[in-house]
Design a protein around this motif. Structure first.
Motif, PDB file in Angstrom:
ATOM      1  N   ASP A  76     100.243 -74.614  11.061  1.00  0.00           N
ATOM      2  CA  ASP A  76     101.068 -75.779  11.344  1.00  0.00           C
ATOM      3  C   ASP A  76     100.231 -77.045  11.389  1.00  0.00           C
ATOM      4  N   ASP A  77     100.927 -78.182  11.470  1.00  0.00           N
ATOM      5  CA  ASP A  77     100.251 -79.466  11.613  1.00  0.00           C
ATOM      6  C   ASP A  77     101.228 -80.446  12.249  1.00  0.00           C
ATOM      7  N   THR A  78     100.719 -81.641  12.582  1.00  0.00           N
ATOM      8  CA  THR A  78     101.560 -82.632  13.266  1.00  0.00           C
ATOM      9  C   THR A  78     102.618 -83.192  12.316  1.00  0.00           C
ATOM     10  N   PRO A  79     103.760 -83.616  12.841  1.00  0.00           N
ATOM     11  CA  PRO A  79     104.839 -84.126  11.990  1.00  0.00           C
ATOM     12  C   PRO A  79     104.444 -85.427  11.296  1.00  0.00           C
ATOM     13  N   ALA A  80     104.727 -85.550  10.008  1.00  0.00           N
ATOM     14  CA  ALA A  80     104.522 -86.811   9.298  1.00  0.00           C
ATOM     15  C   ALA A  80     105.441 -87.864   9.908  1.00  0.00           C
ATOM     16  N   GLY A  81     104.894 -89.055  10.174  1.00  0.00           N
ATOM     17  CA  GLY A  81     105.684 -90.097  10.805  1.00  0.00           C
ATOM     18  C   GLY A  81     105.617 -90.080  12.308  1.00  0.00           C
ATOM     19  N   GLY A  82     104.916 -89.092  12.866  1.00  0.00           N
ATOM     20  CA  GLY A  82     104.770 -89.010  14.316  1.00  0.00           C
ATOM     21  C   GLY A  82     105.874 -88.221  14.972  1.00  0.00           C
ATOM     22  N   GLY A  83     105.723 -87.997  16.251  1.00  0.00           N
ATOM     23  CA  GLY A  83     106.708 -87.235  17.001  1.00  0.00           C
ATOM     24  C   GLY A  83     106.080 -86.054  17.700  1.00  0.00           C
ATOM     25  N   ALA A  84     106.874 -85.439  18.560  1.00  0.00           N
ATOM     26  CA  ALA A  84     106.381 -84.318  19.356  1.00  0.00           C
ATOM     27  C   ALA A  84     106.353 -83.038  18.536  1.00  0.00           C
ATOM     28  N   GLY A  85     105.542 -82.097  18.998  1.00  0.00           N
ATOM     29  CA  GLY A  85     105.541 -80.762  18.429  1.00  0.00           C
ATOM     30  C   GLY A  85     104.740 -80.645  17.149  1.00  0.00           C
ATOM     31  N   MET A  86     104.898 -79.498  16.493  1.00  0.00           N
ATOM     32  CA  MET A  86     104.176 -79.187  15.268  1.00  0.00           C
ATOM     33  C   MET A  86     105.181 -78.684  14.231  1.00  0.00           C
ATOM     34  N   VAL A  87     104.767 -78.735  12.965  1.00  0.00           N
ATOM     35  CA  VAL A  87     105.620 -78.318  11.855  1.00  0.00           C
ATOM     36  C   VAL A  87     104.879 -77.273  11.030  1.00  0.00           C
ATOM     37  N   LEU A  88     105.549 -76.202  10.647  1.00  0.00           N
ATOM     38  CA  LEU A  88     104.940 -75.178   9.807  1.00  0.00           C
ATOM     39  C   LEU A  88     104.656 -75.756   8.423  1.00  0.00           C
ATOM     40  N   ARG A  89     103.440 -75.542   7.932  1.00  0.00           N
ATOM     41  CA  ARG A  89     102.983 -76.129   6.680  1.00  0.00           C
ATOM     42  C   ARG A  89     103.676 -75.524   5.470  1.00  0.00           C
ATOM     43  N   ALA A  90     103.944 -76.370   4.486  1.00  0.00           N
ATOM     44  CA  ALA A  90     104.610 -75.902   3.270  1.00  0.00           C
ATOM     45  C   ALA A  90     103.741 -74.916   2.503  1.00  0.00           C
ATOM     46  N   ASP A  91     102.417 -75.185   2.400  1.00  0.00           N
ATOM     47  CA  ASP A  91     101.557 -74.307   1.612  1.00  0.00           C
ATOM     48  C   ASP A  91     101.423 -72.926   2.245  1.00  0.00           C
ATOM     49  N   VAL A  92     101.364 -72.885   3.579  1.00  0.00           N
ATOM     50  CA  VAL A  92     101.261 -71.595   4.273  1.00  0.00           C
ATOM     51  C   VAL A  92     102.552 -70.798   4.134  1.00  0.00           C
ATOM     52  N   VAL A  93     103.663 -71.453   4.383  1.00  0.00           N
ATOM     53  CA  VAL A  93     104.960 -70.773   4.286  1.00  0.00           C
ATOM     54  C   VAL A  93     105.212 -70.312   2.853  1.00  0.00           C
ATOM     55  N   ASP A  94     104.835 -71.135   1.881  1.00  0.00           N
ATOM     56  CA  ASP A  94     105.052 -70.768   0.482  1.00  0.00           C
ATOM     57  C   ASP A  94     104.264 -69.523   0.107  1.00  0.00           C
ATOM     58  N   ALA A  95     103.030 -69.434   0.576  1.00  0.00           N
ATOM     59  CA  ALA A  95     102.212 -68.250   0.275  1.00  0.00           C
ATOM     60  C   ALA A  95     102.821 -66.998   0.886  1.00  0.00           C
ATOM     61  N   ALA A  96     103.327 -67.122   2.108  1.00  0.00           N
ATOM     62  CA  ALA A  96     103.953 -65.969   2.760  1.00  0.00           C
ATOM     63  C   ALA A  96     105.229 -65.552   2.030  1.00  0.00           C
ATOM     64  N   PHE A 149     108.247 -73.914  16.489  1.00  0.00           N
ATOM     65  CA  PHE A 149     107.864 -75.295  16.787  1.00  0.00           C
ATOM     66  C   PHE A 149     109.003 -76.242  16.390  1.00  0.00           C
ATOM     67  N   GLU A 150     108.672 -77.317  15.633  1.00  0.00           N
ATOM     68  CA  GLU A 150     109.704 -78.277  15.233  1.00  0.00           C
ATOM     69  C   GLU A 150     110.360 -77.916  13.909  1.00  0.00           C
ATOM     70  N   GLY A 151     109.961 -76.789  13.308  1.00  0.00           N
ATOM     71  CA  GLY A 151     110.586 -76.360  12.069  1.00  0.00           C
ATOM     72  C   GLY A 151     109.594 -76.190  10.941  1.00  0.00           C
ATOM     73  N   VAL A 152     110.107 -76.258   9.710  1.00  0.00           N
ATOM     74  CA  VAL A 152     109.344 -75.984   8.502  1.00  0.00           C
ATOM     75  C   VAL A 152     109.339 -77.226   7.619  1.00  0.00           C
ATOM     76  N   ASP A 153     108.217 -77.493   6.970  1.00  0.00           N
ATOM     77  CA  ASP A 153     108.123 -78.605   6.027  1.00  0.00           C
ATOM     78  C   ASP A 153     109.262 -78.502   5.003  1.00  0.00           C
ATOM     79  N   GLN A 154     110.044 -79.568   4.891  1.00  0.00           N
ATOM     80  CA  GLN A 154     111.240 -79.558   4.047  1.00  0.00           C
ATOM     81  C   GLN A 154     110.924 -79.244   2.587  1.00  0.00           C
ATOM     82  N   ARG A 155     109.723 -79.586   2.143  1.00  0.00           N
ATOM     83  CA  ARG A 155     109.405 -79.415   0.727  1.00  0.00           C
ATOM     84  C   ARG A 155     109.452 -77.958   0.277  1.00  0.00           C
ATOM     85  N   VAL A 156     109.016 -77.041   1.131  1.00  0.00           N
ATOM     86  CA  VAL A 156     109.055 -75.641   0.720  1.00  0.00           C
ATOM     87  C   VAL A 156     110.482 -75.107   0.733  1.00  0.00           C
TER      88      VAL A 156
END
Length: 277
Positions: free
Chosen positions: A87-107, A155-162
């Motif tokens: 995961d990583d911090t949300p683009a644009g700021g905000g609380a929590g973390m977001v699951l990365r698109a590259d990690v989720v895509d590989a899984a 966390f705060e969800g999954v990167d929308q791109r994936v």
């Protein structure tokens, strides 16, 4: 110099199951799949949460009998760097973390190995409170498929791109927020698996319960005949099956009108228009 941790091999449940591997198919070991058994693959940060309640009662017996298969896939295995970061911090700021698109895509790439490209045969869904609400019709649709891949958010969800790139269907268990998708995944799989041939043993059981025809189920009774001053309705012990069916239908309609006016209106909308004289 530190070494990369060895990937954790995901567990599988059921008599036979698939292996997530980058090896060519003809180099893989293990027994072949049981023919035509429904398979659920669940991408999750908590693979040990499965089978959970799915390993109990009828769904658990069906799992052991090979009527369906369950493959939890550990998202952490596909994390980056020494700490397997997912995961990583949300683009644009905000609380929590977001699951990365590259990690989720590989899984997901590993989870979808050897599955049909046709999503009508093998849906890929993300458990999300903003998705379409899960219902009995959706359970029947999934049960008619070869299998199902489920992505459990955290966390705060999954990167929308994936989600966009994979054209993933978002599905919600209800209008509330949980800490992750594991509990919704188990609830949805329970609803799906019980519809598979041979799991319940009595196909009529699924035809008479709530939502099977778009309405709530009628009340149920059993022995003793009298309990704390309340009797079983006489029609149910009359032996007149026609009257029993009429009573149950009337009770179902009354309960639906009272408790779920949305379902009742949908039922009325499905009725053919009355002919004009």
């Amino acid at each position: 110099m530190s070494q990369e941790p060895e990937p954790v091999q995901p567990k599988s449940h059921g008599r036979l199951s698939i292996k997530v591997s980058m090896k060519p198919r003809d180099l893989m070991e293990g027994a072949p799949h049981l023919a035509q058994a429904f398979e659920a693959r669940v991408v999750t940060l908590f693979p040990d949460a499965f089978p959970g309640t799915l390993g109990l009662s009828l769904t658990g017996k069906a799992l052991d009998a090979g009527l369906w298969r369950l493959k939890p896939i550990d998202l952490r295995t596909f994390g980056l760097g020494k700490h397997r970061t997912v995961d990583d911090t949300p683009a644009g700021g905000g609380a929590g973390m977001v699951l990365r698109a590259d990690v989720v895509d590989a899984a997901l790439e590993a989870a979808m190995e050897d599955t049909p490209a046709d999503r009508s045969r093998w849906p890929v869904i993300y458990l999300s409170p903003r998705g379409r609400r899960f219902d009995q019709a959706m359970a029947r649709r999934f049960a008619a498929c070869d299998g199902l891949t489920m992505l459990c958010g955290r966390f705060e969800g999954v990167d929308q791109r994936v989600l966009d790139a994979r054209q993933i269907e978002e599905v919600s268990l209800g209008d509330f927020v949980l800490t992750g998708g594991e509990l919704p995944a188990q609830a949805m799989l329970d609803a799906v698996v019980r519809l598979l041939p041979g799991v319940l043993g009595n196909a009529a059981s699924t035809e008479e319960e709530s939502f099977s025809d778009g309405m709530l189920e009628h009340p149920q009774y059993t022995r003793p005949q009298e309990w704390q001053g309340a009797e079983i309705p006489a029609v149910l012990t009359s032996g007149n099956h026609g009257e029993v069916a009429k009573w149950r239908r009337a009770q179902s309609e009354a309960l639906t009108q009272e408790r779920r006016p949305d379902l009742w209106q949908a039922h009325l909308d499905r009725q053919p228009p009355k002919k004009q004289r």
